[in-house]
Write an enzyme that holds these catalytic residues in place. Sequence first.
Site, PDB file in Angstrom:
ATOM      1  N   THR B  30      41.331  46.887  32.645  1.00  0.00           N
ATOM      2  CA  THR B  30      39.590  46.886  32.207  1.00  0.00           C
ATOM      3  C   THR B  30      39.004  47.618  33.053  1.00  0.00           C
ATOM      4  OG1 THR B  30      40.285  44.590  31.610  1.00  0.00           O
ATOM      5  CG2 THR B  30      37.765  45.016  31.961  1.00  0.00           C
ATOM      6  N   LYS B 142      49.942  44.083  34.934  1.00  0.00           N
ATOM      7  CA  LYS B 142      48.899  43.293  34.484  1.00  0.00           C
ATOM      8  C   LYS B 142      49.121  42.975  32.855  1.00  0.00           C
ATOM      9  CE  LYS B 142      43.580  43.724  34.592  1.00  0.00           C
ATOM     10  NZ  LYS B 142      43.312  42.847  35.334  1.00  0.00           N
ATOM     11  N   GLU B 175      45.904  35.917  44.879  1.00  0.00           N
ATOM     12  CA  GLU B 175      44.778  36.851  44.525  1.00  0.00           C
ATOM     13  C   GLU B 175      43.855  35.703  43.994  1.00  0.00           C
ATOM     14  OE1 GLU B 175      46.997  38.568  41.482  1.00  0.00           O
ATOM     15  OE2 GLU B 175      47.203  36.712  40.088  1.00  0.00           O
TER      16      GLU B 175
END
Lengths: 282, 282
Positions: B30, B142, B175
């Site tokens: 993204t 990802k 994270e």
Amino acid sequence: MISLLIDGRPTNCLDPLDRGFQYGDGVFSTLPVHAGVPLFLDRHLDRLRRDALRLGIPFPSRSDLMADISTLLSHRQAGILKIQITRGSGGRGYRPPEHPTAMRVIALHPPVTYPEEYAVHGIEARYCEIRLGLNPALAGIKHMNRLEQVLARSEWSDPSIVEGLMLDYDGHVIEGTMSNVFVVSKGCILTPRLDRCGVNGVMRSLVLEAAGDLGWPLEEARLTPDGVAAAEEVFLTNSVIGLWPVRDIEGQRFTIGKATRKIGEWLRYKTRQAGRSGSSVG
Amino acid sequence: MISLLIDGRPTNCLDPLDRGFQYGDGVFSTLPVHAGVPLFLDRHLDRLRRDALRLGIPFPSRSDLMADISTLLSHRQAGILKIQITRGSGGRGYRPPEHPTAMRVIALHPPVTYPEEYAVHGIEARYCEIRLGLNPALAGIKHMNRLEQVLARSEWSDPSIVEGLMLDYDGHVIEGTMSNVFVVSKGCILTPRLDRCGVNGVMRSLVLEAAGDLGWPLEEARLTPDGVAAAEEVFLTNSVIGLWPVRDIEGQRFTIGKATRKIGEWLRYKTRQAGRSGSSVG
């Protein structure tokens, strides 16, 4: 040919913004249909509902689901039914919408046939390299995040090996790529505890019932490859295959003993019964 | 309005049998588009390609991807670009087809705007309950299995809390739900090692470069909540937000110190530069 309904409509057009496609944000179940009867449908819907609610996905109405299934079965009487329930579209990034609308995708695939000998003489299995990550919040749920299984099933192409056993991050035996696993050790049936990872299969829950019914002691346990190697019998279950004895894991032979045979007979009996009494659809 | 191309065609019709929908069998990235320029596109495509190959998904040709993006940007010059690459359809159950054909879904979403103060005065964060499972085979990628992030982001609705920090199964800080995390401790920048879980963000790799460039020592480490609490500065990054200082985690205050400011300036400089030189598309 695959017949498919999305929210009750016959279409092959899925919204790419559906969270099932964006994040694997959904649950599913797969079950065989024989002579117009989806086997153990109630149990599959119960499990789907339980799984969806654990993820905070609202569960569609039973009558909508039954109507969809009935529509699909009016065209064809046999096959593999796959039911997927997702959180639908919307939200902002990972954040789900406050009031999500579930989407249901129900597909009737052609029947899957496996060689009869798998169930009679057992199959050969191996251990997979890739491990299952531990996550109690997802453990047991048949959710749509299945990359670990995809990578596990990519590890071998030898057709003589029928299933791969998967360990968790800590080295415990948890399940096959598409099946639950049981071993028989000193007269007791052991199956991995699914509190940290793994899928709680409908056929697995039937084996738990079978053991109770037949008076076989059964324990959910932390199982290691050494524990499997020390067992006398090993067998696998899922809703499509029923029960497969394991006759060989990486060169080690196992017998098809009394427990495996008795549980297998019980499952086949219940399956025939379910096939006859399953008049709930259509 | 969202413009979307599937394998280059303008359609909102996704094949429900695509393995991305069936199993989350795919990867994504993204990134923001400013004035017709997708920022750091080359880095995103490199990361996507690396991730896809780790999963055994063939990567589409760069020219197909560039043509798609160019088509989308010819209608609109700003927004958030999301690129998804899946293993396509086919295979038998989890088993991928021997020669899969990747599917590419590229969407241009409306621009996302966050309050300017987040970047200037910092944000408030919390710790999430749900943990990240450990799996080295998937760590850093990802991929489209993002239920952990979805559940983490569902844990709070208080709008004053902007991001949630996630621990792994062993209790290490890894994270944010949608960002990478850095702390500054005794003059050294620390960021979690992503060898067992987590997403290796494009902006994270830019921070690593920034630190080298600016002569700040930076280490990838196993970080605990106590380690975070002992730090002087904390900041988060991702490709859409850039860098956000963290001023508060569950009541504990952090300052916006020199390291955070210098890294932030470096990133803004590089981002402006990328915005000017990004003539590779269209």
